[in-house]
Structures are given as C-alpha cells and as structure tokens.
Motif scaffolding. Structure first.
Motif, PDB file in Angstrom:
ATOM      1  N   UNK A 121       0.840  -1.117  -0.238  1.00 45.83           N
ATOM      2  CA  UNK A 121      -0.125   0.121  -0.027  1.00 45.83           C
ATOM      3  C   UNK A 121       0.744   1.466   0.029  1.00 45.83           C
ATOM      4  N   UNK A 122       2.167   1.238   0.776  1.00 42.11           N
ATOM      5  CA  UNK A 122       2.974   2.261   0.581  1.00 42.11           C
ATOM      6  C   UNK A 122       3.448   2.426  -0.779  1.00 42.11           C
ATOM      7  N   UNK A 123       3.882   1.654  -1.489  1.00 45.66           N
ATOM      8  CA  UNK A 123       4.258   1.452  -2.835  1.00 45.66           C
ATOM      9  C   UNK A 123       3.152   2.198  -3.911  1.00 45.66           C
ATOM     10  N   UNK A 124       1.867   1.771  -3.166  1.00 45.62           N
ATOM     11  CA  UNK A 124       0.783   2.089  -4.484  1.00 45.62           C
ATOM     12  C   UNK A 124       0.605   3.563  -4.135  1.00 45.62           C
ATOM     13  N   UNK A 125       0.702   3.990  -3.089  1.00 46.97           N
ATOM     14  CA  UNK A 125       0.589   5.409  -3.050  1.00 46.97           C
ATOM     15  C   UNK A 125       1.588   6.465  -3.551  1.00 46.97           C
ATOM     16  N   UNK A 126       2.930   5.765  -3.462  1.00 46.25           N
ATOM     17  CA  UNK A 126       3.915   6.404  -4.166  1.00 46.25           C
ATOM     18  C   UNK A 126       3.567   6.364  -5.728  1.00 46.25           C
ATOM     19  N   UNK A 127       3.441   5.296  -6.159  1.00 45.31           N
ATOM     20  CA  UNK A 127       2.922   5.001  -7.657  1.00 45.31           C
ATOM     21  C   UNK A 127       1.778   6.152  -7.991  1.00 45.31           C
ATOM     22  N   UNK A 128       0.960   6.433  -7.188  1.00 43.13           N
ATOM     23  CA  UNK A 128      -0.192   7.188  -7.561  1.00 43.13           C
ATOM     24  C   UNK A 128       0.455   8.724  -7.544  1.00 43.13           C
ATOM     25  N   UNK A 129       1.468   9.003  -6.725  1.00 43.45           N
ATOM     26  CA  UNK A 129       2.059  10.283  -6.615  1.00 43.45           C
ATOM     27  C   UNK A 129       3.023  10.632  -7.808  1.00 43.45           C
ATOM     28  N   UNK A 130       3.701   9.488  -8.419  1.00 45.90           N
ATOM     29  CA  UNK A 130       4.363   9.595  -9.477  1.00 45.90           C
ATOM     30  C   UNK A 130       3.516   9.834 -10.737  1.00 45.90           C
ATOM     31  N   UNK A 131       2.404   9.167 -10.957  1.00 50.35           N
ATOM     32  CA  UNK A 131       1.457   9.305 -12.090  1.00 50.35           C
ATOM     33  C   UNK A 131       1.025  10.612 -12.085  1.00 50.35           C
ATOM     34  N   UNK A 132       0.408  11.179 -10.967  1.00 52.08           N
ATOM     35  CA  UNK A 132      -0.148  12.422 -11.002  1.00 52.08           C
ATOM     36  C   UNK A 132       0.994  13.543 -11.226  1.00 52.08           C
ATOM     37  N   UNK A 133       2.258  13.375 -10.731  1.00 53.03           N
ATOM     38  CA  UNK A 133       3.216  14.242 -11.233  1.00 53.03           C
ATOM     39  C   UNK A 133       3.423  14.352 -12.655  1.00 53.03           C
ATOM     40  N   UNK A 134       3.453  13.297 -13.328  1.00 48.11           N
ATOM     41  CA  UNK A 134       3.872  12.949 -14.692  1.00 48.11           C
ATOM     42  C   UNK A 134       2.595  13.502 -15.358  1.00 48.11           C
ATOM     43  N   UNK A 135       1.558  13.408 -14.947  1.00 50.86           N
ATOM     44  CA  UNK A 135       0.339  13.951 -15.640  1.00 50.86           C
ATOM     45  C   UNK A 135       0.347  15.494 -15.633  1.00 50.86           C
ATOM     46  N   UNK A 136       0.880  16.121 -14.585  1.00 53.26           N
ATOM     47  CA  UNK A 136       1.149  17.382 -14.482  1.00 53.26           C
ATOM     48  C   UNK A 136       2.049  18.139 -15.499  1.00 53.26           C
ATOM     49  N   UNK A 137       3.137  17.222 -15.861  1.00 49.66           N
ATOM     50  CA  UNK A 137       3.845  17.772 -17.056  1.00 49.66           C
ATOM     51  C   UNK A 137       4.820  18.510 -16.461  1.00 49.66           C
ATOM     52  N   UNK A 138       5.327  19.631 -16.910  1.00 45.59           N
ATOM     53  CA  UNK A 138       6.337  20.486 -16.440  1.00 45.59           C
ATOM     54  C   UNK A 138       6.097  21.036 -14.876  1.00 45.59           C
ATOM     55  N   UNK A 139       7.205  20.765 -14.247  1.00 47.43           N
ATOM     56  CA  UNK A 139       7.027  21.176 -12.827  1.00 47.43           C
ATOM     57  C   UNK A 139       7.673  22.521 -12.260  1.00 47.43           C
TER      58      UNK A 139
END
Length: 224
Positions: free
Chosen positions: A206-224
C-alpha cells in the motif's frame, strides 16, 4: 463480445484502476504505466519482479488517473542480457516517441538503465536522472526533460518487511519529494521493493501504491 466477456475484461487488475491499452492507444501527454518483470540483472534481489503484479492487485476500483493507461508488462529476457536490454530499450523508446510519458514499475534497477537509454534515443540527448532519495535538482529549467528514479529500497525500515537499512524515508516524505521535483518529467522508474506475497506485505504494498499514485499525478502535471 457477450456480457460475461465484458465483465471479465472490466475486472482485469490494472495500475491504479487505469484503463488497459496498447501502444496504438497512446497520445501525447498521456502517462503510460508498464510492469518490469526482472530482478536478476542489477542489484539483484529475488522477488522485486513481483511488485507490478502486487500493485495491480492492490489497486481498487474508484477514481482512476485522468490521463493514464496500463500497457501491461514489457517483454523481458532476463537470461539473455544483451537481448533483454535491446528489447526493453526498444519498447520504452516506442512509448516515448508517441509523446506519452512512461512509468516503469517493478524489478531491479536495470529497468532504470534501460529507460535512460530509451529516453536518450527518443530525445536525441542525455536525459538527467533525478533520484527521489537524493539531492533534488531544484535549479533545473522547467522545460528540461528528466527521468525520475524512485528506489523503494530507500523507504524507512518500519514500512518494509525486508529492510535494507534502519534509516530512510516515509512514504509521505517520498511523495513530497516527487511532487517537488523540478523539470519536465518524461519518464519514471519505481523499483527496488520485493513485496511479501501474503498479509505481511500489505503495508509495503500500500505504501508503494501511494507512491505510484504520486508519480503518476506528477507526470500528468507535466512541467514542474
């Protein structure tokens, strides 16, 4: 296709409940997640190859990512290293050339190396790798293509069943660093965890899943 077949297809486990698709379904700006079933080539540790499977099983139906797709697993040949790297690099490169962003999930750090080579081939230039657990390169230009490296061996001992060290980061700390990563993240690798396949592995999965969620959201955002 009959109703029963539709039900079986709709219940295929996928990363974060995202839709399941193929290379032909990708469009620029989309986040393509793929599993990496290999753990015997770089920093080998048996069981790391199961991370993608466990994260798919742990994903619950709900609100999936808005702009992400599960491509399944990349084809691997771990007993033939040369063939393996050529194949994985080519598959990752094909994803990046569509303009989609890619997340490679699971396995050992050899997946990150293949992803780096694929990004170089797709962009025509070296693409910096930014480790989440290292110094965050906050001075990068917003348009600089980068690869995000999320090594789950850096999680603190109380979050994993087989800790490599006593100190480390909590999932919340990793997520905060992921969110703060500068640059234009075109790819990410989430790797390094060999989850227990019974109830002992629930916390780390579940910890890894929450991290994957954050990675996906960051990539969806594009430029940081």
């Amino acid at each position: 296709m009959g109703e029963a077949a539709h039900i079986r297809f709709d219940t295929i486990p996928s990363f974060l409940g995202a839709s399941v698709g193929d290379l032909e379904d990708l469009v620029p700006g989309q986040v393509a997640m793929a599993g990496y079933f290999c753990d015997n080539l770089d920093r080998p540790a048996a069981g790391q190859r199961y991370l993608a499977r466990q994260l798919r099983y742990a994903s619950r139906p709900g609100k999936p990512p808005e702009n992400a797709i599960d491509l399944g697993d990349v084809n691997v040949f771990p007993l033939e290293p040369n063939k393996h790297f050529s194949a994985v690099i080519a598959q990752c490169e094909a994803v990046l050339e569509t303009g989609a962003r890619m997340v490679l999930v699971g396995g050992d750090s050899s997946g990150l190396k293949a992803l780096g080579s694929a990004a170089k081939n797709a962009t025509g230039t070296d693409v910096p790798v930014i480790p989440v657990a290292g110094e965050n390169a906050g001075d990068l230009p917003h348009t600089q293509p980068v690869i995000l490296s999320v090594d789950l061996q850096q999680l603190a001992a109380n979050w994993v069943s087989k800790p490599r060290c006593l100190t480390g980061l909590s999932p919340e700390q990793m997520i905060a660093r992921i969110d703060a990563t500068a640059g234009k993240i075109i790819a990410a690798a989430v790797f390094g965890l060999a989850p227990e396949l019974d109830n002992r592995g629930r916390t780390e999965t579940l910890a890894a899943l929450s991290i994957l969620q954050a990675v996906t959201e960051r990539l969806e955002r594009g430029v940081g």
